[in-house]
Design a protein around this motif. Sequence first.
Motif, PDB file in Angstrom:
ATOM      1  N   LEU A 109       0.735  -1.238  -0.112  1.00 27.60           N
ATOM      2  CA  LEU A 109      -0.053  -0.132   0.173  1.00 27.60           C
ATOM      3  C   LEU A 109       0.757   1.300   0.224  1.00 27.60           C
ATOM      4  O   LEU A 109       2.014   1.162   0.709  1.00 27.60           O
ATOM      5  CB  LEU A 109      -1.048   0.105   1.157  1.00 27.60           C
ATOM      6  N   THR A 110       0.454   2.289  -0.724  1.00 29.98           N
ATOM      7  CA  THR A 110       1.239   3.677  -0.680  1.00 29.98           C
ATOM      8  C   THR A 110       0.257   4.510  -0.814  1.00 29.98           C
ATOM      9  O   THR A 110      -0.837   4.482  -1.316  1.00 29.98           O
ATOM     10  CB  THR A 110       2.141   3.500  -2.171  1.00 29.98           C
ATOM     11  N   ASP A 111       1.017   5.767  -0.713  1.00 31.46           N
ATOM     12  CA  ASP A 111       0.111   7.063  -1.043  1.00 31.46           C
ATOM     13  C   ASP A 111       0.343   7.625  -2.448  1.00 31.46           C
ATOM     14  O   ASP A 111      -0.155   8.660  -2.876  1.00 31.46           O
ATOM     15  CB  ASP A 111       0.429   8.292   0.109  1.00 31.46           C
ATOM     16  N   ASP A 112       1.680   7.257  -2.753  1.00 30.40           N
ATOM     17  CA  ASP A 112       2.437   7.742  -4.033  1.00 30.40           C
ATOM     18  C   ASP A 112       3.003   6.700  -4.597  1.00 30.40           C
ATOM     19  O   ASP A 112       4.313   6.270  -4.344  1.00 30.40           O
ATOM     20  CB  ASP A 112       3.110   8.796  -3.485  1.00 30.40           C
ATOM     21  N   PRO A 113       2.540   6.094  -6.044  1.00 30.84           N
ATOM     22  CA  PRO A 113       3.102   4.933  -6.545  1.00 30.84           C
ATOM     23  C   PRO A 113       4.385   5.344  -7.143  1.00 30.84           C
ATOM     24  O   PRO A 113       5.660   4.748  -7.029  1.00 30.84           O
ATOM     25  CB  PRO A 113       2.156   4.653  -7.437  1.00 30.84           C
ATOM     26  N   ALA A 114       4.484   6.701  -7.415  1.00 28.48           N
ATOM     27  CA  ALA A 114       5.905   7.008  -8.291  1.00 28.48           C
ATOM     28  C   ALA A 114       7.049   7.029  -7.237  1.00 28.48           C
ATOM     29  O   ALA A 114       7.982   6.660  -7.348  1.00 28.48           O
ATOM     30  CB  ALA A 114       5.906   8.238  -8.964  1.00 28.48           C
ATOM     31  N   ARG A 115       6.605   7.602  -5.980  1.00 29.04           N
ATOM     32  CA  ARG A 115       7.650   7.652  -4.764  1.00 29.04           C
ATOM     33  C   ARG A 115       8.114   6.464  -4.271  1.00 29.04           C
ATOM     34  O   ARG A 115       9.066   5.990  -3.992  1.00 29.04           O
ATOM     35  CB  ARG A 115       7.192   8.706  -3.684  1.00 29.04           C
TER      36      ARG A 115
END
Length: 126
Positions: A109-115
């Motif tokens: 899980l992430t807030d920002d896929p690129a990061r």
Amino acid sequence: MSRLAYQYVVLRCVPRPDREEFHNVAVVLYCEEEAFLDLACQVDAGRLAALDPRLDVDQVRAGLAHAAAVCAGEATAGDAAGAPLGQRFGLLTAPRSTVLQPGPVHGGLTDDPARQLEHLLERLVG
């Protein structure tokens, strides 16, 4: 912002499959909710030469460029370019017996896929 589910795979350079040695060279991350599919890579020619001094590193880079073109949907990727993102991720994660091989698929899980992709590159490849 809500947490976004993603899947990723590490692409490995396996110069001599008979020796079962490899070096991680890229990460592909797919997030369906964000319509995100991208590849980040880092090729360390010295490490690859330690596995097999005869390895054509330019061929490895060309393979990674093709995988990046598949992610981006570029025409140079051929028929794969027009496939939906999930199918393109599936193509990149399919087992193969070439110098570039995918490892197992993982998720998170992430807030920002690129990061998250950059974080995975640093952690698993760099």
